[in-house]
Design an enzyme around this catalytic site. Structure first.
Site, PDB file in Angstrom:
ATOM      1  N   ALA A 329       0.824  -1.215   0.000  1.00  0.00           N
ATOM      2  CA  ALA A 329       0.000   0.000   0.000  1.00  0.00           C
ATOM      3  C   ALA A 329       0.858   1.265   0.000  1.00  0.00           C
ATOM      4  CB  ALA A 329      -0.900  -0.013   1.231  1.00  0.00           C
ATOM      5  N   HIS A 457      16.372   4.322  26.555  1.00  0.00           N
ATOM      6  CA  HIS A 457      16.466   3.069  27.321  1.00  0.00           C
ATOM      7  C   HIS A 457      15.390   3.060  28.392  1.00  0.00           C
ATOM      8  CE1 HIS A 457      18.191  -0.364  29.351  1.00  0.00           C
ATOM      9  NE2 HIS A 457      18.069   0.283  30.502  1.00  0.00           N
TER      10      HIS A 457
HETATM   11  C1  FAD Z   1      -5.428  -9.452   2.551  1.00  0.00           C
HETATM   12  C2  FAD Z   1      -4.444  -8.360   2.167  1.00  0.00           C
HETATM   13  C3  FAD Z   1      -3.733  -7.708   3.157  1.00  0.00           C
HETATM   14  C4  FAD Z   1      -2.840  -6.698   2.814  1.00  0.00           C
HETATM   15  N1  FAD Z   1      -2.147  -6.089   3.815  1.00  0.00           N
HETATM   16  C5  FAD Z   1      -1.261  -5.120   3.513  1.00  0.00           C
HETATM   17  C6  FAD Z   1      -0.553  -4.449   4.535  1.00  0.00           C
HETATM   18  O1  FAD Z   1      -0.713  -4.733   5.724  1.00  0.00           O
HETATM   19  N2  FAD Z   1       0.325  -3.490   4.189  1.00  0.00           N
HETATM   20  C7  FAD Z   1       0.547  -3.159   2.880  1.00  0.00           C
HETATM   21  O2  FAD Z   1       1.367  -2.281   2.611  1.00  0.00           O
HETATM   22  N3  FAD Z   1      -0.125  -3.773   1.869  1.00  0.00           N
HETATM   23  C8  FAD Z   1      -1.020  -4.741   2.166  1.00  0.00           C
HETATM   24  N4  FAD Z   1      -1.716  -5.353   1.162  1.00  0.00           N
HETATM   25  C9  FAD Z   1      -1.456  -4.942  -0.229  1.00  0.00           C
HETATM   26  C10 FAD Z   1      -2.245  -3.658  -0.577  1.00  0.00           C
HETATM   27  O3  FAD Z   1      -3.613  -3.863  -0.330  1.00  0.00           O
HETATM   28  C11 FAD Z   1      -2.016  -3.274  -2.028  1.00  0.00           C
HETATM   29  O4  FAD Z   1      -0.631  -3.181  -2.272  1.00  0.00           O
HETATM   30  C12 FAD Z   1      -2.676  -1.953  -2.355  1.00  0.00           C
HETATM   31  O5  FAD Z   1      -4.053  -2.019  -2.128  1.00  0.00           O
HETATM   32  C13 FAD Z   1      -2.405  -1.542  -3.805  1.00  0.00           C
HETATM   33  O6  FAD Z   1      -3.033  -0.331  -4.058  1.00  0.00           O
HETATM   34  P1  FAD Z   1      -3.432   0.124  -5.535  1.00  0.00           P
HETATM   35  O7  FAD Z   1      -3.927   1.529  -5.412  1.00  0.00           O
HETATM   36  O8  FAD Z   1      -2.345  -0.169  -6.469  1.00  0.00           O
HETATM   37  O9  FAD Z   1      -4.615  -0.839  -5.972  1.00  0.00           O
HETATM   38  P2  FAD Z   1      -5.998  -1.254  -5.314  1.00  0.00           P
HETATM   39  O10 FAD Z   1      -6.020  -0.990  -3.854  1.00  0.00           O
HETATM   40  O11 FAD Z   1      -6.265  -2.637  -5.763  1.00  0.00           O
HETATM   41  O12 FAD Z   1      -7.046  -0.244  -5.951  1.00  0.00           O
HETATM   42  C14 FAD Z   1      -7.348  -0.235  -7.315  1.00  0.00           C
HETATM   43  C15 FAD Z   1      -8.725   0.378  -7.504  1.00  0.00           C
HETATM   44  O13 FAD Z   1      -8.921   0.627  -8.897  1.00  0.00           O
HETATM   45  C16 FAD Z   1     -10.259   0.316  -9.250  1.00  0.00           C
HETATM   46  N5  FAD Z   1     -10.249   0.052 -10.697  1.00  0.00           N
HETATM   47  C17 FAD Z   1      -9.530  -0.893 -11.355  1.00  0.00           C
HETATM   48  N6  FAD Z   1      -9.685  -0.757 -12.682  1.00  0.00           N
HETATM   49  C18 FAD Z   1     -10.546   0.290 -12.868  1.00  0.00           C
HETATM   50  C19 FAD Z   1     -11.072   0.919 -14.009  1.00  0.00           C
HETATM   51  N7  FAD Z   1     -10.743   0.527 -15.242  1.00  0.00           N
HETATM   52  N8  FAD Z   1     -11.915   1.957 -13.835  1.00  0.00           N
HETATM   53  C20 FAD Z   1     -12.238   2.383 -12.589  1.00  0.00           C
HETATM   54  N9  FAD Z   1     -11.752   1.837 -11.464  1.00  0.00           N
HETATM   55  C21 FAD Z   1     -10.905   0.808 -11.608  1.00  0.00           C
HETATM   56  C22 FAD Z   1     -10.584  -0.901  -8.397  1.00  0.00           C
HETATM   57  O14 FAD Z   1     -11.979  -1.018  -8.229  1.00  0.00           O
HETATM   58  C23 FAD Z   1      -9.857  -0.553  -7.090  1.00  0.00           C
HETATM   59  O15 FAD Z   1     -10.717   0.140  -6.205  1.00  0.00           O
HETATM   60  C24 FAD Z   1      -2.645  -6.348   1.454  1.00  0.00           C
HETATM   61  C25 FAD Z   1      -3.377  -6.992   0.444  1.00  0.00           C
HETATM   62  C26 FAD Z   1      -4.271  -7.987   0.804  1.00  0.00           C
HETATM   63  C27 FAD Z   1      -5.062  -8.664  -0.288  1.00  0.00           C
END
Ligand code: FAD
Ligand code: NAD
Length: 472
Positions: A329, A457
């Site tokens: 994230a 500490h």
């Molecule tokens: C169970 C789990 C636990 C996790 N825990 C952690 C953690 O503790 N710490 C950490 O750093 N990471 C964690 N992660 C990883 C983290 O969730 C991802 O790295 C992060 O969400 C990536 O963000 P993003 O913005 O790239 O994509 P996403 O969060 O996947 O968001 C993408 C968004 O784009 C939208 N979208 C896609 N295509 C389109 C389109 N064509 N038009 C309109 N909307 C669209 C989708 O609906 C979605 O809402 C975890 C993941 C999982 C599955």
């Protein structure tokens, strides 16, 4: 008047898109964000947030159920009970709150949110399928942040009840007695932690020869002892789950990774498929700009510019899980900020070496920078020797006071210059402890300088202080 509707249009309101939008507003860009699903994306709705709420609640159960640990400190409790559905509500409520906060933050900053599926249709042009029809938007820059979805191997059938991915698991709709977890990565480890704390038995299945294949080998060894062997978890390594059929029981066919022969068929109550994630890059319109994905990931450089045949596609950026550089994230939002800086004419690149990661198990695991094998490989190519130093939580006063002494910190550095190359921690509060190492790597500090920083500490941070002193 600008010739465009917006300076920046972002597709995807996950943490990547959200982080980019906040920074774009700060930089004075007129910004819109397009989201087809839940505001906040994976992290807020199906990832970091609900999983950490489940880990927090189940962690309390684990702690209070460990009566001998409490009695060692003179504390006794009258037994611990929990309500699965109330724990699930805790996670759901937190998701709603954070999703609301994120949505409001965009409103407050006057970022236009457009609900619907976004697609690039031409350079600097996006089409959004909204409820009221197609909307065409032009923007000087377009940022793609579509994120990722669970990878489900061939032969695995998901029904969302007995066989499911993390998308379902975060809702904790049931708590079966015997759960197979396929994959010993972050999701497998964190959910095994939740499930064992709440009394389920686990069978963990990993295709590679070792569990936790991506962790530093010393850390993986201790993690195996503390997080796996001491709990109700049986493990299989070097086998693929080649067929998983939902039902009562769930049938899981295991195939030897080397001989490709079926070696066993398991019957369990439920199965969590935690075998990685794949980019959500289909139907994004990339073909309209001639961009070809690599195994589904959008190719980018370190400024987050999208590449076509190795060349920059003007005004097109991609951040987050969809570019596959680091599926975390904070990496996604960090990349978003870098992209915005570059579109505003500031020359910034992302420094993956200094981005930390953590698994929020009990105890936690964290790391930043290179593992020992990676550092040695780099040393071989660049002609330097690698040093390591380890310290133990069992020698730390604060950890002893807490009676939480499982764990180590391992520091990896260049022997010639002392430059810190990597830090790996397993132990209580490892996810917070790693940040000072991440900051040190960001400014390429040497263990010789770091050894002179004074730490409070008694604190857990002295585990790192001691490691720097041993190395320095
Ligand atoms: C169970 C789990 C636990 C996790 N825990 C952690 C953690 O503790 N710490 C950490 O750093 N990471 C964690 N992660 C990883 C983290 O969730 C991802 O790295 C992060 O969400 C990536 O963000 P993003 O913005 O790239 O994509 P996403 O969060 O996947 O968001 C993408 C968004 O784009 C939208 N979208 C896609 N295509 C389109 C389109 N064509 N038009 C309109 N909307 C669209 C989708 O609906 C979605 O809402 C975890 C993941 C999982 C599955
Ligand atoms: N705390 C965190 O930061 C956190 C928490 C959860 C998820 N995440 C992110 O989510 C992503 C996905 O996590 P994940 O745990 O699903 O993936 P992962 O890539 O970390 O681990 C998947 C594991 O499954 C194994 N595997 C794959 N196919 C298999 C099969 N058929 N049979 C047996 N084993 C198989 C792989 O060898 C690997 O060890 C990660 O990239 C991670 O960065 C982060």
């Amino acid at each position: 008047m600008s010739q465009f509707d917006y300076d920046l249009v972002i597709i995807g309101a996950g943490v990547g898109g959200h982080g980019a939008a906040l920074h774009a507003v700060k930089m004075g860009l007129k910004t819109a964000i397009v989201e087809a699903g839940d505001m906040g994306g994976t992290c807020v709705n199906r990832g970091c947030i609900p999983s950490k709420a489940l880990l927090a609640a189940s962690g309390k159960v684990r702690e209070l159920a460990d009566t001998s640990h409490l009695q060692d400190m003179g504390v006794s409790v009258g037994g611990v009970t929990f309500d699965r559905s109330a724990i699930a509500s805790h996670a759901n409520d937190l998701v709603s709150k954070i999703r609301g906060d994120l949505t409001n933050s965009l409103k407050r900053l006057k970022v236009d949110t457009i609900r619907g599926w976004g697609k690039v249709v031409a350079p600097q042009k996006v089409a959004v399928e909204t409820e009221s029809g197609e909307k065409i938007i032009t923007a000087k820059d377009i940022m793609l942040c579509p994120g990722s979805v669970p990878f489900v191997p061939r032969g695995v059938e998901i029904d969302g009840k007995t066989v499911y991915t993390s998308d379902h698991a975060v809702r904790l709709e049931s708590l079966p007695q015997w759960i197979a977890v396929i994959g010993s990565g972050y999701i497998g480890l964190e959910f095994a932690d939740v499930y064992t704390a709440l009394g389920s038995e686990i069978t963990m299945i990993e295709a590679m020869d070792k569990l936790m294949p991506t962790f530093d080998p010393d850390i993986a060894k201790i993690a195996e002892k503390v997080l796996i062997n001491s709990r109700d978890i049986e493990t299989y390594t070097g086998v693929f789950a080649t067929k998983v059929i939902p039902g009562t029981p769930v049938m899981i066919e295991l195939t030897d990774a080397k001989t490709k022969e079926v070696v066993e068929v398991l019957e369990v109550d439920a199965c969590l498929v935690a075998t990685g994630r794949i980019p959500a890059t289909e139907n994004l319109g990339l073909e309209n700009l001639g961009v070809e994905t690599e195994r589904g990931f959008i190719p980018v450089n370190d400024k987050m510019q999208v590449l076509k045949d190795g060349q920059v596609v003007p005004h097109l950026w991609a951040v987050g899980d969809a570019n596959g550089k680091m599926m975390l994230a904070h990496a996604a939002s960090g990349q978003g900020i870098v992209a915005v800086e570059n579109m505003c004419g500031n020359d910034k690149t992302i420094d993956y070496r200094s981005i930390p990661a953590a698994a929020f198990t009990h105890p936690e695991i964290s790391y930043v920078g290179l593992s020992e094998p990676q550092a040695k490989e780099l040393g071989k190519n660049e002609g330097f020797e690698v040093g390591t130093a380890k310290t133990y939580f069992k020698a730390n006063s604060k950890a002893l006071a807490e009676k939480e002494t499982d764990g180590i910190a391992k520091v990896i550095y260049r022997k010639d210059t002392g430059e810190l190359l990597g830090v790996h921690i397993i132990g209580i509060h490892a996810s917070d402890l790693i940040q000072e190492a991440a900051n040190a790597i960001a400014s390429r500090q040497s263990v010789h300088e770091l050894a002179f920083n004074v730490h409070a500490h008694p604190t857990l941070s002295e585990v790192l202080d001691e490691a720097y002193k041993r190395a320095g």
